[in-house]
Design a protein around this motif. Structure first.
Motif, PDB file in Angstrom:
ATOM      1  N   THR A  21       0.785  -1.391  -0.076  1.00 47.53           N
ATOM      2  CA  THR A  21      -0.065   0.026   0.075  1.00 47.53           C
ATOM      3  C   THR A  21       0.842   1.223   0.021  1.00 47.53           C
ATOM      4  OG1 THR A  21      -1.570  -1.020   1.082  1.00 47.53           O
ATOM      5  CG2 THR A  21      -1.814   1.172   1.217  1.00 47.53           C
ATOM      6  N   LEU A  22       1.813   1.193   0.794  1.00 46.09           N
ATOM      7  CA  LEU A  22       2.861   2.418   0.784  1.00 46.09           C
ATOM      8  C   LEU A  22       3.776   2.711  -0.514  1.00 46.09           C
ATOM      9  CD1 LEU A  22       3.370   4.833   2.791  1.00 46.09           C
ATOM     10  CD2 LEU A  22       5.391   3.351   3.572  1.00 46.09           C
ATOM     11  N   CYS A  23       4.545   1.662  -0.588  1.00 43.72           N
ATOM     12  CA  CYS A  23       5.403   1.722  -1.728  1.00 43.72           C
ATOM     13  C   CYS A  23       5.314   1.113  -3.059  1.00 43.72           C
ATOM     14  CB  CYS A  23       6.888   1.185  -1.362  1.00 43.72           C
ATOM     15  SG  CYS A  23       6.796  -0.498  -1.193  1.00 43.72           S
ATOM     16  N   SER A  24       4.016   0.385  -3.385  1.00 41.92           N
ATOM     17  CA  SER A  24       3.584  -0.273  -4.409  1.00 41.92           C
ATOM     18  C   SER A  24       4.362  -1.451  -4.901  1.00 41.92           C
ATOM     19  CB  SER A  24       3.361   0.903  -5.701  1.00 41.92           C
ATOM     20  OG  SER A  24       2.518   1.875  -5.016  1.00 41.92           O
ATOM     21  N   CYS A  47       7.524  -0.414   5.928  1.00 39.32           N
ATOM     22  CA  CYS A  47       6.762   0.231   5.233  1.00 39.32           C
ATOM     23  C   CYS A  47       5.724   0.374   6.301  1.00 39.32           C
ATOM     24  CB  CYS A  47       6.367  -0.502   3.857  1.00 39.32           C
ATOM     25  SG  CYS A  47       7.241  -0.133   2.733  1.00 39.32           S
ATOM     26  N   ARG A  48       5.219  -0.876   6.829  1.00 39.59           N
ATOM     27  CA  ARG A  48       4.122  -0.656   7.834  1.00 39.59           C
ATOM     28  C   ARG A  48       4.313   0.305   8.932  1.00 39.59           C
ATOM     29  NH1 ARG A  48       2.591  -5.895  11.135  1.00 39.59           N
ATOM     30  NH2 ARG A  48       4.551  -5.514  12.049  1.00 39.59           N
ATOM     31  N   GLN A  49       5.451   0.363   9.430  1.00 39.62           N
ATOM     32  CA  GLN A  49       5.785   1.219  10.641  1.00 39.62           C
ATOM     33  C   GLN A  49       5.608   2.881   9.951  1.00 39.62           C
ATOM     34  OE1 GLN A  49       5.909   0.559  13.799  1.00 39.62           O
ATOM     35  NE2 GLN A  49       6.212   2.695  14.301  1.00 39.62           N
ATOM     36  N   GLU A  50       6.305   2.993   8.874  1.00 36.30           N
ATOM     37  CA  GLU A  50       5.985   4.407   8.148  1.00 36.30           C
ATOM     38  C   GLU A  50       4.467   4.817   8.033  1.00 36.30           C
ATOM     39  OE1 GLU A  50       7.189   6.751   4.303  1.00 36.30           O
ATOM     40  OE2 GLU A  50       8.501   5.002   4.707  1.00 36.30           O
ATOM     41  N   GLN A  51       3.756   3.702   7.633  1.00 44.15           N
ATOM     42  CA  GLN A  51       2.368   4.123   7.604  1.00 44.15           C
ATOM     43  C   GLN A  51       1.857   4.478   9.184  1.00 44.15           C
ATOM     44  OE1 GLN A  51       0.362   4.482   4.671  1.00 44.15           O
ATOM     45  NE2 GLN A  51      -0.883   5.622   6.383  1.00 44.15           N
ATOM     46  N   ILE A  52       2.229   3.704  10.113  1.00 51.22           N
ATOM     47  CA  ILE A  52       1.733   3.943  11.359  1.00 51.22           C
ATOM     48  C   ILE A  52       2.168   5.129  11.805  1.00 51.22           C
ATOM     49  CG2 ILE A  52       2.060   3.070  13.871  1.00 51.22           C
ATOM     50  CD1 ILE A  52       2.240   0.173  12.681  1.00 51.22           C
ATOM     51  N   GLU A  53       3.451   5.622  11.792  1.00 51.39           N
ATOM     52  CA  GLU A  53       3.850   6.869  12.072  1.00 51.39           C
ATOM     53  C   GLU A  53       2.941   8.170  11.238  1.00 51.39           C
ATOM     54  OE1 GLU A  53       8.097   6.604  11.669  1.00 51.39           O
ATOM     55  OE2 GLU A  53       8.158   5.143  13.177  1.00 51.39           O
ATOM     56  N   ASN A  54       2.904   7.818   9.888  1.00 51.17           N
ATOM     57  CA  ASN A  54       2.433   8.830   9.222  1.00 51.17           C
ATOM     58  C   ASN A  54       0.648   9.182   9.811  1.00 51.17           C
ATOM     59  OD1 ASN A  54       4.068   9.222   7.513  1.00 51.17           O
ATOM     60  ND2 ASN A  54       3.541   7.869   5.782  1.00 51.17           N
TER      61      ASN A  54
END
Length: 88
Positions: A21-24, A47-54
């Motif tokens: 979902t984040l980087c495709s 990627c999952r952690q980056e989305q959580i932080e966003n």
């Protein structure tokens, strides 16, 4: 799993587990998929952690904006008093 199995029956849209979902980045058929908030797939823990932080940053901004909105709505409106004279 075949490529055709990644498509919903009778639909031309790809299956939701096809790409991160984040980087495709395409998700491998025999690799780990990292899920977040239900059916949202990510290719890695990073990627999952980056989305959580966003999401957390967006929530903090929303709460701050909501708090500021409440503070400004509680302030009494400025009222001007005096005499107004109108002539024709």
């Amino acid at each position: 799993m075949s490529y055709d199995a990644l498509f919903y029956a009778g639909s031309e849209e790809p299956h939701y587990l096809e790409a991160c979902t984040l980087c495709s980045k395409p998700l491998g058929h025999n690799s780990d998929i990292f899920m977040y908030r239900g059916n949202t797939p990510y290719c890695s823990e990073e990627c999952r952690q980056e989305q959580i932080e966003n999401d957390e940053a967006r929530e903090r901004r929303w709460k701050l904006a909501s708090k500021k909105s409440k503070e400004t709505s509680k302030k009494p409106a400025a009222v001007q008093t005096g005499t107004l004279v109108a002539s024709n």
